[in-house]
Design a protein around this motif. Structure first.
Motif, short mmCIF file in Angstrom:
data_model
loop_
_atom_site.label_atom_id
_atom_site.label_comp_id
_atom_site.label_asym_id
_atom_site.label_seq_id
_atom_site.Cartn_x
_atom_site.Cartn_y
_atom_site.Cartn_z
N GLU A 74 50.64 38.82 27.85
CA GLU A 74 50.65 37.81 28.89
C GLU A 74 49.24 37.46 29.53
O GLU A 74 48.68 36.31 29.51
N HIS A 75 48.33 38.54 29.36
CA HIS A 75 47.01 38.11 29.85
C HIS A 75 45.96 38.89 28.57
O HIS A 75 46.24 39.65 28.13
N VAL A 76 45.13 37.93 28.28
CA VAL A 76 44.39 38.23 27.34
C VAL A 76 42.73 38.52 27.93
O VAL A 76 42.14 37.64 28.55
N ILE A 77 42.30 39.66 27.36
CA ILE A 77 40.89 40.04 27.94
C ILE A 77 40.13 40.33 26.49
O ILE A 77 40.25 40.83 25.60
N ILE A 154 42.09 43.79 36.31
CA ILE A 154 43.20 44.05 35.58
C ILE A 154 44.50 44.25 36.44
O ILE A 154 45.66 44.13 36.22
N ASP A 155 43.98 45.35 37.56
CA ASP A 155 45.06 45.58 38.57
C ASP A 155 45.60 44.43 39.11
O ASP A 155 46.87 44.53 39.44
N ALA A 156 44.77 43.38 39.63
CA ALA A 156 45.29 42.30 40.22
C ALA A 156 46.40 41.56 39.23
O ALA A 156 47.40 41.11 39.68
N LEU A 157 45.92 41.53 38.07
CA LEU A 157 46.88 40.64 37.17
C LEU A 157 48.25 41.50 36.71
O LEU A 157 49.32 41.18 36.52
N ALA A 158 48.08 42.92 36.96
CA ALA A 158 49.18 43.70 36.76
C ALA A 158 49.94 43.85 38.07
O ALA A 158 51.04 44.41 38.24
N GLY A 159 49.55 43.10 39.04
CA GLY A 159 50.24 43.05 40.34
C GLY A 159 50.00 44.30 41.34
O GLY A 159 50.57 44.50 42.19
N LYS A 160 48.92 44.95 41.00
CA LYS A 160 48.63 46.28 41.68
C LYS A 160 47.88 46.08 43.06
O LYS A 160 48.22 46.74 43.97
N LYS A 161 46.87 45.17 42.89
CA LYS A 161 46.30 45.01 44.19
C LYS A 161 45.46 43.68 43.94
O LYS A 161 45.61 43.02 42.87
#
Ligand code: FES
Length: 165
Positions: A74-77, A154-161
């Motif tokens: 869903e997210h590409v780095i 990455i954490d933000a994209l994963a919904g962590k922070k």
């Protein structure tokens, strides 16, 4: 799968008489796929629908870098591995991201998490060497990025922070 094949036939019918039809068809098939890639079944169905040899369809799908032959996250780095970025720490940055996501690069230089949330690619150069190290996240370029900033993103994209980059 049946619905998907019908959808592909519709895409083929829309474009088959255009100049460069195969390219347009493959673009739309990928764009409308669940994980932004062209599966073997889809490529075979496009070939059948256009009465083209499968090898011709594969040669187009493999020639252009924007076609994916594996499911994409869903997210590409995308981490730059050019000389300027290497000098400024892109290798440890890439290793940190892969470890953080629990994945390893495959032979084609990409890796996707089992849940299809993230795909990591490498690129030879973004053409922004003065801003090394450079990483693209979902198409947005982040220059002079640090490990900490990238992991927070990455954490933000994963919904962590919340992202702070
Ligand atoms: S080497 Fe990384 S942007 Fe050129």
């Amino acid at each position: 799968m049946h619905d998907r094949l019908v959808a592909i036939e519709h895409i083929v019918a829309q474009h088959r008489h255009e100049h460069g039809a195969l390219l347009s068809i493959l673009e739309e098939v990928q764009r409308t796929s669940e994980h932004n890639y062209l599966s073997k079944d889809e490529l075979a169905h496009v070939a059948r629908s256009l009465t083209l040899p499968l090898a011709d369809v594969y040669s187009v799908a493999t020639f252009y870098a924007f076609f994916n032959l594996k499911p994409q996250g869903e997210h590409v780095i995308t981490v730059c591995r050019g000389t300027a970025c290497h000098t400024r720490g892109s290798k440890p940055l890439l290793e940190k991201v892969l470890t953080y996501l629990g994945i390893s690069l495959e032979d084609d230089g990409s890796a996707t998490t089992a849940d299809c949330r993230f795909t990591v690619h490498t690129v030879a150069c973004f053409g922004q060497c003065a801003l090394a190290p450079v990483v693209s996240v979902d198409g947005v370029i982040h220059s002079r990025i640090t490990e900490k900033q990238l992991l927070m993103l990455i954490d933000a994209l994963a919904g962590k922070k919340e992202a702070v980059v």
